[in-house]
Design a protein around this motif. Structure first.
Motif, PDB file in Angstrom:
ATOM      1  N   UNK A  37      11.344  37.576  27.363  1.00 18.86           N
ATOM      2  CA  UNK A  37      10.594  38.554  29.032  1.00 18.86           C
ATOM      3  C   UNK A  37      11.063  36.762  29.884  1.00 18.86           C
ATOM      4  N   UNK A  38      10.141  35.759  29.042  1.00 20.42           N
ATOM      5  CA  UNK A  38       9.948  34.827  29.444  1.00 20.42           C
ATOM      6  C   UNK A  38      11.368  34.013  29.168  1.00 20.42           C
ATOM      7  N   UNK A  39      12.104  33.540  28.290  1.00 19.51           N
ATOM      8  CA  UNK A  39      12.920  33.091  27.973  1.00 19.51           C
ATOM      9  C   UNK A  39      13.950  33.456  29.173  1.00 19.51           C
ATOM     10  N   UNK A  40      13.862  34.994  29.372  1.00 23.12           N
ATOM     11  CA  UNK A  40      15.241  34.796  30.485  1.00 23.12           C
ATOM     12  C   UNK A  40      14.945  34.610  31.614  1.00 23.12           C
ATOM     13  N   UNK A  41      13.369  34.416  32.275  1.00 30.50           N
ATOM     14  CA  UNK A  41      12.829  33.938  33.268  1.00 30.50           C
ATOM     15  C   UNK A  41      13.047  32.843  33.478  1.00 30.50           C
ATOM     16  N   UNK A  42      12.558  32.044  32.692  1.00 29.45           N
ATOM     17  CA  UNK A  42      13.448  30.653  32.873  1.00 29.45           C
ATOM     18  C   UNK A  42      13.988  30.585  32.689  1.00 29.45           C
ATOM     19  N   UNK A  43      14.908  30.731  32.485  1.00 34.46           N
ATOM     20  CA  UNK A  43      16.604  30.855  32.169  1.00 34.46           C
ATOM     21  C   UNK A  43      17.051  30.880  34.011  1.00 34.46           C
ATOM     22  N   UNK A  44      16.634  31.704  33.959  1.00 34.71           N
ATOM     23  CA  UNK A  44      16.862  32.242  35.340  1.00 34.71           C
ATOM     24  C   UNK A  44      16.612  31.231  36.183  1.00 34.71           C
TER      25      UNK A  44
END
Length: 240
Positions: A21-28
């Motif tokens: 979840x953190x990776x997806x949010x940081x990519x956005x």
């Protein structure tokens, strides 16, 4: 997750220490934040440089050895436990510690390798200088002989320096699991002057204590060499 929290995830993102979840949010977030994009690029370059001096190709048999050891090791039964997620600050500290340890290990490995290479260069340079001094000695005498086996021995002796430079050249290798061994002959005493690596057909050796030598010879021996020559020699040159 606040904007401040997202900005703080660049280091953990580079080291792949984020949850899905953190990776997806940081990519956005990364797609629209130039500051974080620059920071991520710099951290990735730094991490790559830290790894340059530490990586190595594992030996081909390592995988088989690991799996063999695993098959012999009794495993503990799994124990159900409630997952506990450490605070983000602790995770970041762990990531930082891992980076520091990796850098220290890489630096230490590089330093040891450099020291060994320096020692080898120093030893080789010192021996090369001694060889040159023997060849240039005022009393240097050159002798050479070629045997019926196709082994050519050349020796330059200096009585004043009590040293000799012995060179061997053979037409073919000594054979499977066999090698050439050089000898200095002093009367009935044979002194080992060097065991050549298997497959080697030429070599140059600096020999000390050569003033009393009668001859130099080469024999074919087992790959580890012999304490006494296996007769007859395949090459010999007299210096008496």
């Amino acid at each position: 997750m606040t904007d401040a929290d997202v900005h703080a995830l660049s280091g953990a993102y580079v080291l792949d220490a984020l949850t899905d979840l953190e990776r997806a949010a940081f990519k956005r977030h990364l797609a629209g934040c130039a500051t974080c994009a620059i920071e991520v690029a710099e951290l990735q370059e730094t991490a790559a440089r830290l790894a340059d001096g530490a990586w190595s190709v594992p030996p081909p048999a390592l995988r088989d050895k690991v799996f063999a050891e695993v098959s012999r090791t009794r495993q503990d039964a799994p124990v159900a436990a409630k997952p506990v997620r450490p605070p983000r600050s602790r995770r970041l500290l762990t990531v930082a510690a891992a980076v520091i340890l990796a850098a220290a290990a890489a630096t230490g490995t590089f330093a040891v390798q450099e020291r060994r290479l320096d020692d080898q260069r120093t030893t080789a340079a010192a021996e090369s200088a001694r060889v040159t001094e023997v060849l240039a000695a005022p009393d240097a005498i050159l002798r050479t002989a070629t045997s019926a086996s196709g082994v050519r021995l050349t020796v330059v002796t200096s009585a004043a320096r009590d040293e000799a430079v012995l060179t061997m050249a053979a037409e073919r290798a000594a054979g499977t699991d066999r090698t050439y061994q050089l000898w200095m002959l002093d009367g009935s005493t044979a002194i080992n002057a060097g065991v050549l690596p298997v497959g080697t057909t030429s070599a140059t050796r600096l020999v000390s204590g050569a003033a009393s030598a009668d001859a130099f010879a080469v024999t074919i021996e087992p790959s580890t060499g012999s304490p006494v020559p296996t007769l007859p020699p395949v090459g010999q040159v007299s210096v008496a």
